[in-house]
Structures are given as C-alpha cells and as structure tokens.
Motif scaffolding. Structure first.
Motif, PDB file in Angstrom:
ATOM      1  N   UNK A 298       0.862  -1.182   0.000  1.00  0.00           N
ATOM      2  CA  UNK A 298       0.000   0.000   0.000  1.00  0.00           C
ATOM      3  C   UNK A 298       0.902   1.237   0.000  1.00  0.00           C
ATOM      4  N   UNK A 299       0.577   2.192  -0.851  1.00  0.00           N
ATOM      5  CA  UNK A 299       1.334   3.445  -0.881  1.00  0.00           C
ATOM      6  C   UNK A 299       0.922   4.290   0.308  1.00  0.00           C
TER       7      UNK A 299
ATOM      8  N   UNK B 180       5.295   8.188   2.265  1.00  0.00           N
ATOM      9  CA  UNK B 180       5.734   9.266   1.364  1.00  0.00           C
ATOM     10  C   UNK B 180       6.347  10.396   2.186  1.00  0.00           C
ATOM     11  N   UNK B 181       5.649  10.772   3.270  1.00  0.00           N
ATOM     12  CA  UNK B 181       6.154  11.861   4.123  1.00  0.00           C
ATOM     13  C   UNK B 181       7.491  11.470   4.737  1.00  0.00           C
ATOM     14  N   UNK B 182       7.612  10.197   5.158  1.00  0.00           N
ATOM     15  CA  UNK B 182       8.864   9.717   5.759  1.00  0.00           C
ATOM     16  C   UNK B 182      10.031   9.877   4.779  1.00  0.00           C
TER      17      UNK B 182
ATOM     18  N   UNK C 292      11.884   0.387  11.096  1.00  0.00           N
ATOM     19  CA  UNK C 292      10.753   1.174  11.617  1.00  0.00           C
ATOM     20  C   UNK C 292       9.493   0.919  10.808  1.00  0.00           C
ATOM     21  N   UNK C 293       8.358   1.222  11.429  1.00  0.00           N
ATOM     22  CA  UNK C 293       7.056   1.103  10.779  1.00  0.00           C
ATOM     23  C   UNK C 293       6.431   2.485  10.704  1.00  0.00           C
ATOM     24  N   UNK C 294       5.641   2.726   9.668  1.00  0.00           N
ATOM     25  CA  UNK C 294       4.951   4.023   9.572  1.00  0.00           C
ATOM     26  C   UNK C 294       3.476   3.833   9.235  1.00  0.00           C
TER      27      UNK C 294
END
Ligand SMILES: Cc1ncc(COP(=O)(O)O)c(C=O)c1O
Length: 286
Positions: A201-202, A207-209, A237-239
């Motif tokens: 998933x995008x 994207x911000x990261x 890391x996870x976002x």
C-alpha cells in the motif's frame, strides 16, 4: 458522534442497511488520517487514494462530501482533544437482491466517519514494535479495502508469537510491509523501503517519511529488502497515519541493531512530527 451518509448521529444510534455490500461482500474502502488541532495532515493524499480505490471498485464516492463530513465529525467530537484519528469508511451501499453476483446497488454508497483519540491522554508512549514474518500477501495491495481478513489473520498469528505486528512477505519470502503499516530499514546508512510496484500500500506516511529522510540528508532507496538484510539492519521502523514513525526493534525474536530504538529512527520520528505540525491544513468548517 459519528457521521453516516451526511448526518451526524450518536454512535449508539447509527445504522446502515442490512443489505450493505460492504457488510455482505467486503466491497468497501477506508482511510485513517491524523487531525491535530482541527488541522488535517495530507488530506488531499488520503482522498486521492480513496478515489483511486473507489475507481477500481466502481464506488461513486463524492470527495467533497467526505471532506465536509471530516470537518463535521471532528468538530462534533471536540471533547476528544487535540490529536485525533479520523476513519473514513465508504462501501458500495445497499445491494439490489434481484441482481446476479456480484450484483448491482440501489442507492448511493454508504459513508461512515468516526473520530477517535490516537491514544488515551494519560497513556504511556506506544512501545517499540516487535515483528513476526508471515508468508501472506494482501489482495489488490494498492486498494485500502475494508476486506482486511488477510491482515487480520496475519496480525493474530503475530500476536500469538508474542509480536506486535505481522510483517507480510512476497512470494520469495522478502519482507514488504506490516499488516497495517509500511516498513523501512536503515541499511549501510541508507533508508530502504519496498517500492509500490512490489505490491504494498502506498502509505501517506511512507511518502512523508521519505521526504523527511531526504531532508535529513539520508539517501532513500526504494527496493525490496532481503529477509537477512532486515534482520541485519542497523535500524528498522514502521509508519502509518495512526502511529507515525514507530521503531521496530525485533523480528522473529531477533534484535534489530542492538534491539533498542536507534538514533536515525528518533530523528525521522521527530522530523515527521515537525512536518505534521508545520504543514497540517485547517479543515474547512461549514
Ligand atoms: C497494509 C498497510 N500498509 C501501510 C499502511 C500505512 O498507510 P498510511 O501511512 O497511509 O496510514 C496501512 C494503513 O492502514 C496499511 O493498512
């Protein structure tokens, strides 16, 4: 209060049709987005992803109505405090029972919006994540679908192994993303995260990261990590919109780096929080 099809109603009294196609066959989409002091982070990106998924599932969603609903549900739940997560759920609406599978609808899509706290005000910070590799892949990975059975099963498997998050792998067993978050690792000083084309998933936060990382002078490489690379990474890391940047300190019981949150992750986490603070846009209240 929740927002259902254009109206604010108390959550306990909210209803949707028993023939709803989301309920019957999982024909639905969702978004979760962060709202801080009535300012939404990357609302346009969330709505774009919703529209893209709606085009694939042929659900005629009206973004302007969703936008208005978000402002309304945030205002109606002012008591929740400064930092809330808004969940947008859109389904294909009621099914015409006389039509053959997959059926057609009667009436407009169902739109439900809720606002919830990111965390209880006095709760301690979210602990670092511990991952468990699971050989399952999401269907239609670019669609943020309410039919999240696979993620759910994977997540339960991870929990049964004492981990906090399932990490879904590609057919070659390479880690792609978590069940409800994107994955990145620091390898040889570079930030590595799978490309969208790998079937992830995008994530709006992903994207911000990448922007934050580039701004910090890190090289960002989009490629699929090998399993051994993740286990041997300096940091991982996870976002997601809900968790922001969360350190991932163990995978399958093995420590990543020294098994504690690392300095690059801390910098990226702070960078993302600063970006949210600086760029979240005021909701347009009618
Ligand atoms: C499978 C998956 N990947 C990544 C994400 C993160 O996306 P975002 O950063 O837009 O919240 C989510 C969020 O729910 C998800 O379900």
């Amino acid at each position: 209060m929740v927002w259902v099809d254009g109206r604010l109603v108390p959550a306990a009294r909210a209803t949707v049709s028993a023939l709803d196609r989301g309920l019957r066959s999982g024909e639905g989409l969702y978004e979760t987005l962060r709202v801080r002091r009535r300012r939404a982070f990357r609302l346009a990106a969330h709505l774009e992803r919703l529209e893209a998924g709606a085009a694939i599932l042929t659900i005629p969603i009206e973004s302007a109505a969703v936008r208005a609903g978000i402002a309304a549900v945030v205002t109606a739940n002012d008591h929740l405090g400064d930092d809330v997560v808004v969940r947008v759920t859109c389904t294909a609406g009621p099914l015409d029972l006389t039509t053959p599978f997959p059926g057609t609808g009667v009436g407009p899509p169902t739109v439900v919006l809720t606002a919830q706290r990111t965390r209880a005000p006095d709760a301690p910070p979210r602990p670092p994540a511990r991952g468990h590799l699971v050989d399952l892949r999401r269907e239609l990975p670019t669609v943020k679908s309410t039919a999240s059975l696979l993620s759910l099963v994977a997540q339960r498997e991870a929990r049964a192994h004492g981990a906090s998050d399932a990490i879904l792998c590609d057919p070659e067993g390479r880690p792609l993303e978590a069940a409800a978050a994107n994955l990145a690792a620091v390898v040889d000083g570079q930030l590595v995260t799978a490309p969208i084309s790998a079937g992830i998933l995008g994530g709006v936060t992903r994207t911000a990261l990448c922007e934050v990382a580039t701004g910090c002078g890190l090289v960002v490489t989009e490629r699929t990590l090998e399993r051994g690379e993740l286990l041997g990474a300096e940091e991982a890391l996870l976002t997601s919109a809900v968790r922001g940047v969360q350190p991932l300190v163990r995978v399958d019981g093995q420590p990543i780096g020294d098994g504690t949150p690392g300095p690059v992750t801390a910098r990226l986490r702070q960078g993302l929080e600063d970006l949210i603070e600086a760029t979240a846009e005021p909701l347009e209240l009618s």
